[in-house]
Design an enzyme around this catalytic site. Structure first.
Site, short mmCIF file in Angstrom:
data_model
loop_
_atom_site.label_atom_id
_atom_site.label_comp_id
_atom_site.label_asym_id
_atom_site.label_seq_id
_atom_site.Cartn_x
_atom_site.Cartn_y
_atom_site.Cartn_z
N ASP A 26 2.95 -5.96 7.44
CA ASP A 26 1.82 -5.04 7.60
C ASP A 26 1.78 -4.04 6.47
O ASP A 26 0.70 -3.62 6.01
CB ASP A 26 1.97 -4.33 8.95
CG ASP A 26 0.75 -3.50 9.33
OD1 ASP A 26 -0.30 -3.65 8.71
OD2 ASP A 26 0.88 -2.69 10.27
N CYS A 251 -2.84 3.97 2.99
CA CYS A 251 -4.06 4.47 3.54
C CYS A 251 -5.09 4.16 2.47
O CYS A 251 -4.84 4.40 1.30
CB CYS A 251 -3.86 5.97 3.72
SG CYS A 251 -5.21 6.83 4.42
N ASN A 260 0.95 3.48 8.50
CA ASN A 260 1.94 3.21 9.53
C ASN A 260 2.93 4.35 9.70
O ASN A 260 3.28 5.03 8.74
CB ASN A 260 2.73 1.96 9.14
CG ASN A 260 1.95 0.69 9.40
OD1 ASN A 260 1.52 0.44 10.52
ND2 ASN A 260 1.77 -0.12 8.37
#
Lengths: 311, 311
Positions: A26, A251, A260
């Site tokens: 991720d 971001c 995260n």
């Protein structure tokens, strides 16, 4: 302070938490910098060496959609020798599952949405259609003996739909479990959740028969809320928490702002609460400092910044 | 999402929280950029207009030690017309108190330390000597009808001494209250606290007869822990929380890393929990965006970054 908080347990919190480390998947899938396969393999190895027992390794999604992880076939075999760590991989569909199973993956994850708009934009399907797509993926993975995690994104707010009703999330969550998923990861994809909302969703899931041991939480720090939301989830009995080493994942709009929850910020809190994770914070921080050098930008994790300054 | 979280109250938390805004004093005293007096005055005015009811305005410390706030005598009279807001000022000693009272200040604060090392380094005194120094300050302020806040720094960890024993903090806290302080602000000056430690300190203070209504909390975000520690304090019944607009106050070693808990990150959580603060988050964020422009660097507040990006 030698880099560790004072340990003062808080009654009513779990004794142990399993961190589901998502930085290598991720995190890196959202980084602009191209990361060599050897660096990714070293990253996963270092995360495992730091004591993380679940390190999501990569994604078998089509390279067209996630070019950052197009090397999954090269990467995954390089991790074969690792012991004491689960290496789940994300698969979007049956084709991805085939690729993952062919390489011996024994933990897979599917990625669903609680909202129609995000399902449409991210999966090009309705929520119902995406569940239909996951059905054979989960069934075949389970037949092959694999453990299956179901990610559920947009569980609190959606950039197009606004606040997401709890009953809507519960409905899709139950559907994912009904397909055979072993666990759920409830994602606050845009980081808007607050502790009462977290508690309300968890309570509603319990009311509908979903036990807390099947629920993980995945918070984003867009508004700085990830750790307090995690604390609320822990107080509810949740023991699986997703986090990203060094806060990787970024971001889209602010350099080194975080998406995260940073694993180090989480471990600092858990260490302070005397909650076992098996993670060595110094080794983890050193890994994130090393990875930040590879990416050419500072880690957005506050704990990484504070500890690495002191070294 | 139109810039607001969904409101879902959490039972067991207070209905209302008073935010003690420290950006104009604790924030600006740590900024390297010289800020014109007119900008400071405008900052305080905007904070009050955003609904903050306690805005610590400046410090009457000797300009040699805090040159950033050397204009206290010029600034304070410019704030006279403001209504509906308390404007406490920090005073280090009787000389500072004289200056503050001469200008009509009716809320003052003194700044003590829970550890000997920080007392020695920051105040050039032992803890006992610093309390002796505060004694006439507090007594005279109270005689003059002023409200007195006692800051207690290093309540959790100290960079030289390591973890600070709870009983040591309780002892100095009680001594400050015995001098006549109306309220305490418990500071985690280096940001190492975790929720169990917060709860333990608050419980010990209660056990020693200090009621929670006299206690404020002042957390730093050095390790990303400030908001979860605040949540733990709220669950204990604390209703006074210190925060700094935009996260001003910075961090000596990392550009735009944060020291103080950002008021916006706090308000996001409190809004989501349905806890009243009287603060308009949009107006507050606009104020911090404006102040960041004055300082020439982005706000470290995640909420400010997220909301200002959307504007």
């Amino acid at each position: 302070m030698n880099g560790l908080p004072m340990t003062v347990p808080d009654p009513g919190l779990p004794a142990r938490v399993r961190i589901h480390e998502v930085g290598a998947r991720d995190g890196l899938q959202n980084e602009k910098t191209a990361v060599p396969t050897a660096v990714k393999a070293e990253f996963v190895r270092r995360l495992a060496a730091a004591g993380l027992t679940t390190v999501e390794a990569t994604s078998f999604v089509h390279p067209k959609w996630v070019p950052q992880l197009a090397d999954a076939e090269e990467l995954f075999p390089q991790l074969k020798g690792l012991t004491g760590v689960h290496l789940p991989v994300l698969v979007p569909n049956e084709r991805g599952l085939d690729r993952a199973l062919a390489l011996g993956a024994d933990r897979i994850a599917v990625f669903g949405s609680a909202t129609e708009t995000f399902a449409s934009r991210n999966l090009n399907r309705t929520v119902a259609e995406s569940l239909a797509m996951f059905e054979p993926v989960v069934a075949r993975a389970k037949e092959g003996g694999a453990h299956v995690r179901g990610y559920l994104s947009m569980c609190f707010g959606d950039p197009w739909e606004g606040p997401v009703p709890v009953h809507q999330v519960v409905r899709v969550a139950k559907a994912l479990l009904d397909l055979g998923c072993d666990e759920l990861s409830l994602g606050d994809t845009i980081g808007v959740a607050t502790p009462g909302h977290v508690r309300a969703l968890l309570s509603s899931l319990n009311d509908e028969g979903v036990t807390t041991d099947r629920i993980g939480v995945h918070f984003h720090d867009t508004y700085g809320q990830a750790l307090s939301n995690t604390l609320a989830a822990l107080r509810h009995g949740v023991t699986t928490v997703d986090a990203s080493a060094g806060g990787l994942g970024g971001c889209p709009y602010a350099k080194s702002a975080t998406g995260n929850l940073a694993t180090e910020d989480l471990v600092w809190m858990l260490d302070g609460l005397g909650i076992e994770t098996g993670v060595d914070l110094a080794a983890l921080t050193a890994t994130s400092v090393w990875m930040a050098e590879q990416l050419g930008r500072p880690s957005p994790s506050r704990t990484v910044r504070a500890l690495s300054h002191k070294e």
